[in-house]
Design a protein around this motif. Structure first.
Motif, PDB file in Angstrom:
ATOM      1  N   ILE A  58      10.876 -17.448  10.661  1.00  0.00           N
ATOM      2  CA  ILE A  58      10.949 -18.903  10.585  1.00  0.00           C
ATOM      3  C   ILE A  58      10.497 -19.331   9.191  1.00  0.00           C
ATOM      4  CG2 ILE A  58      10.043 -21.080  11.483  1.00  0.00           C
ATOM      5  CD1 ILE A  58       9.659 -19.711  14.156  1.00  0.00           C
ATOM      6  N   PRO A  59      11.345 -20.036   8.437  1.00  0.00           N
ATOM      7  CA  PRO A  59      10.926 -20.496   7.110  1.00  0.00           C
ATOM      8  C   PRO A  59       9.711 -21.413   7.220  1.00  0.00           C
ATOM      9  CG  PRO A  59      13.290 -20.747   7.400  1.00  0.00           C
ATOM     10  CD  PRO A  59      12.725 -20.381   8.734  1.00  0.00           C
ATOM     11  N   SER A  60       8.851 -21.346   6.228  1.00  0.00           N
ATOM     12  CA  SER A  60       7.660 -22.184   6.222  1.00  0.00           C
ATOM     13  C   SER A  60       7.445 -22.775   4.839  1.00  0.00           C
ATOM     14  CB  SER A  60       6.439 -21.377   6.662  1.00  0.00           C
ATOM     15  OG  SER A  60       6.219 -20.313   5.778  1.00  0.00           O
ATOM     16  N   LEU A  61       6.718 -23.877   4.795  1.00  0.00           N
ATOM     17  CA  LEU A  61       6.481 -24.598   3.549  1.00  0.00           C
ATOM     18  C   LEU A  61       5.008 -24.964   3.434  1.00  0.00           C
ATOM     19  CD1 LEU A  61       7.445 -26.248   1.022  1.00  0.00           C
ATOM     20  CD2 LEU A  61       7.896 -28.124   2.596  1.00  0.00           C
ATOM     21  N   PHE A  62       4.382 -24.588   2.336  1.00  0.00           N
ATOM     22  CA  PHE A  62       3.021 -25.005   1.996  1.00  0.00           C
ATOM     23  C   PHE A  62       3.109 -25.734   0.664  1.00  0.00           C
ATOM     24  CE2 PHE A  62       2.425 -21.365   4.712  1.00  0.00           C
ATOM     25  CZ  PHE A  62       1.368 -21.732   5.526  1.00  0.00           C
ATOM     26  N   VAL A  63       2.408 -26.847   0.545  1.00  0.00           N
ATOM     27  CA  VAL A  63       2.462 -27.650  -0.677  1.00  0.00           C
ATOM     28  C   VAL A  63       1.046 -27.940  -1.156  1.00  0.00           C
ATOM     29  CG1 VAL A  63       3.195 -29.837  -1.691  1.00  0.00           C
ATOM     30  CG2 VAL A  63       4.637 -28.720   0.006  1.00  0.00           C
ATOM     31  N   GLN A  64       0.846 -27.780  -2.438  1.00  0.00           N
ATOM     32  CA  GLN A  64      -0.406 -28.168  -3.080  1.00  0.00           C
ATOM     33  C   GLN A  64      -0.019 -29.046  -4.258  1.00  0.00           C
ATOM     34  OE1 GLN A  64      -2.964 -24.952  -4.196  1.00  0.00           O
ATOM     35  NE2 GLN A  64      -4.147 -26.214  -5.575  1.00  0.00           N
ATOM     36  N   ASN A  79       8.361 -19.715   2.343  1.00  0.00           N
ATOM     37  CA  ASN A  79       8.700 -18.407   2.890  1.00  0.00           C
ATOM     38  C   ASN A  79      10.008 -18.504   3.647  1.00  0.00           C
ATOM     39  OD1 ASN A  79       6.414 -17.139   1.917  1.00  0.00           O
ATOM     40  ND2 ASN A  79       5.216 -17.640   3.725  1.00  0.00           N
ATOM     41  N   GLY A  80      10.864 -17.509   3.451  1.00  0.00           N
ATOM     42  CA  GLY A  80      12.123 -17.460   4.174  1.00  0.00           C
ATOM     43  C   GLY A  80      13.286 -18.122   3.463  1.00  0.00           C
ATOM     44  N   VAL A  81      13.031 -18.787   2.328  1.00  0.00           N
ATOM     45  CA  VAL A  81      14.089 -19.443   1.558  1.00  0.00           C
ATOM     46  C   VAL A  81      13.891 -19.077   0.094  1.00  0.00           C
ATOM     47  CG1 VAL A  81      15.112 -21.646   0.867  1.00  0.00           C
ATOM     48  CG2 VAL A  81      14.224 -21.370   3.175  1.00  0.00           C
ATOM     49  N   SER A  82      14.975 -18.679  -0.577  1.00  0.00           N
ATOM     50  CA  SER A  82      14.918 -18.353  -1.994  1.00  0.00           C
ATOM     51  C   SER A  82      15.556 -19.480  -2.793  1.00  0.00           C
ATOM     52  CB  SER A  82      15.659 -17.036  -2.256  1.00  0.00           C
ATOM     53  OG  SER A  82      15.732 -16.793  -3.645  1.00  0.00           O
ATOM     54  N   PHE A  83      15.027 -19.742  -3.984  1.00  0.00           N
ATOM     55  CA  PHE A  83      15.611 -20.747  -4.864  1.00  0.00           C
ATOM     56  C   PHE A  83      16.577 -20.130  -5.870  1.00  0.00           C
ATOM     57  CE2 PHE A  83      11.542 -23.102  -3.878  1.00  0.00           C
ATOM     58  CZ  PHE A  83      12.158 -24.008  -3.042  1.00  0.00           C
ATOM     59  N   GLY A  94      18.285 -21.951  -1.241  1.00  0.00           N
ATOM     60  CA  GLY A  94      18.210 -23.402  -1.203  1.00  0.00           C
ATOM     61  C   GLY A  94      17.662 -24.012  -2.468  1.00  0.00           C
ATOM     62  N   LYS A  95      17.334 -25.296  -2.356  1.00  0.00           N
ATOM     63  CA  LYS A  95      16.745 -26.072  -3.436  1.00  0.00           C
ATOM     64  C   LYS A  95      15.823 -27.099  -2.791  1.00  0.00           C
ATOM     65  CE  LYS A  95      20.790 -29.087  -3.449  1.00  0.00           C
ATOM     66  NZ  LYS A  95      21.914 -29.574  -4.218  1.00  0.00           N
ATOM     67  N   SER A 110      12.829 -24.540  -8.278  1.00  0.00           N
ATOM     68  CA  SER A 110      11.657 -23.706  -8.520  1.00  0.00           C
ATOM     69  C   SER A 110      10.540 -24.163  -7.590  1.00  0.00           C
ATOM     70  CB  SER A 110      11.208 -23.795  -9.984  1.00  0.00           C
ATOM     71  OG  SER A 110      10.769 -25.094 -10.281  1.00  0.00           O
ATOM     72  N   ALA A 111       9.589 -23.278  -7.380  1.00  0.00           N
ATOM     73  CA  ALA A 111       8.502 -23.579  -6.450  1.00  0.00           C
ATOM     74  C   ALA A 111       7.353 -24.332  -7.108  1.00  0.00           C
ATOM     75  CB  ALA A 111       7.981 -22.282  -5.830  1.00  0.00           C
TER      76      ALA A 111
END
Length: 149
Positions: A58-64, A79-83, A94-95, A110-111
């Motif tokens: 499962i893709p996940s997103l953490f933001v700081q 995690n689970g998605v490449s830019f 993705g983007k 970019s991340a």
């Protein structure tokens, strides 16, 4: 002999002060490739998980994010998605779409990135991870920033 004892005690005290006053700073793990900031007037950072990190499928997103002047420095862990479009090892490419106050501001691949030129005041930020055809992965993060005057 009596003159040597105070000298030895003084020598040990000075050595203890010199050794104790050294700065033992940790080495930074990553040097930022960001514009240097002269003043840090407001600091805010948070990390919020969107999905359970333990499930790799499962893709996940953490933001700081960090506010420096009228700029927002954003770092994401997706995690689970490449830019990278050339990354064929991962199935999900993705983007990220950046929304400021409900309006589409930019698209980034970019991340880590900087949002520049925000006016002073409160702004609602939204980050959305999408496929290359703008179809959503369901990964979004919203937060409020306060740009100082």
């Amino acid at each position: 002999m009596k003159r040597i004892v105070p000298f030895i005690i003084l020598l040990f005290l000075l050595a203890g002060i010199i050794i104790g006053c050294q700065k033992d700073l940790p080495k930074p793990g990553m040097k930022p490739k960001i514009v240097s900031m002269d003043q840090l007037s407001y600091y805010h950072a948070e990390i919020v998980p969107v999905y359970n990190q333990n499930l790799k499928e499962i893709p996940s997103l953490f933001v700081q994010h960090e506010i420096k002047g009228n700029q927002i420095l954003v770092e994401c862990i997706v995690n689970g998605v490449s830019f990278r479009e050339s990354d064929h090892a991962k199935q999900k490419i993705g983007k990220m779409i950046v929304w400021v106050d409900g309006k589409k501001n930019s698209e980034v691949t970019s991340a880590a990135f900087i949002i520049k030129g925000l006016s002073p005041g409160v702004h609602k930020m939204k980050l959305e991870v999408v496929k290359l055809n703008n179809e959503s992965y369901g990964l979004t993060k919203e937060f409020i920033v306060n740009i100082p005057r």
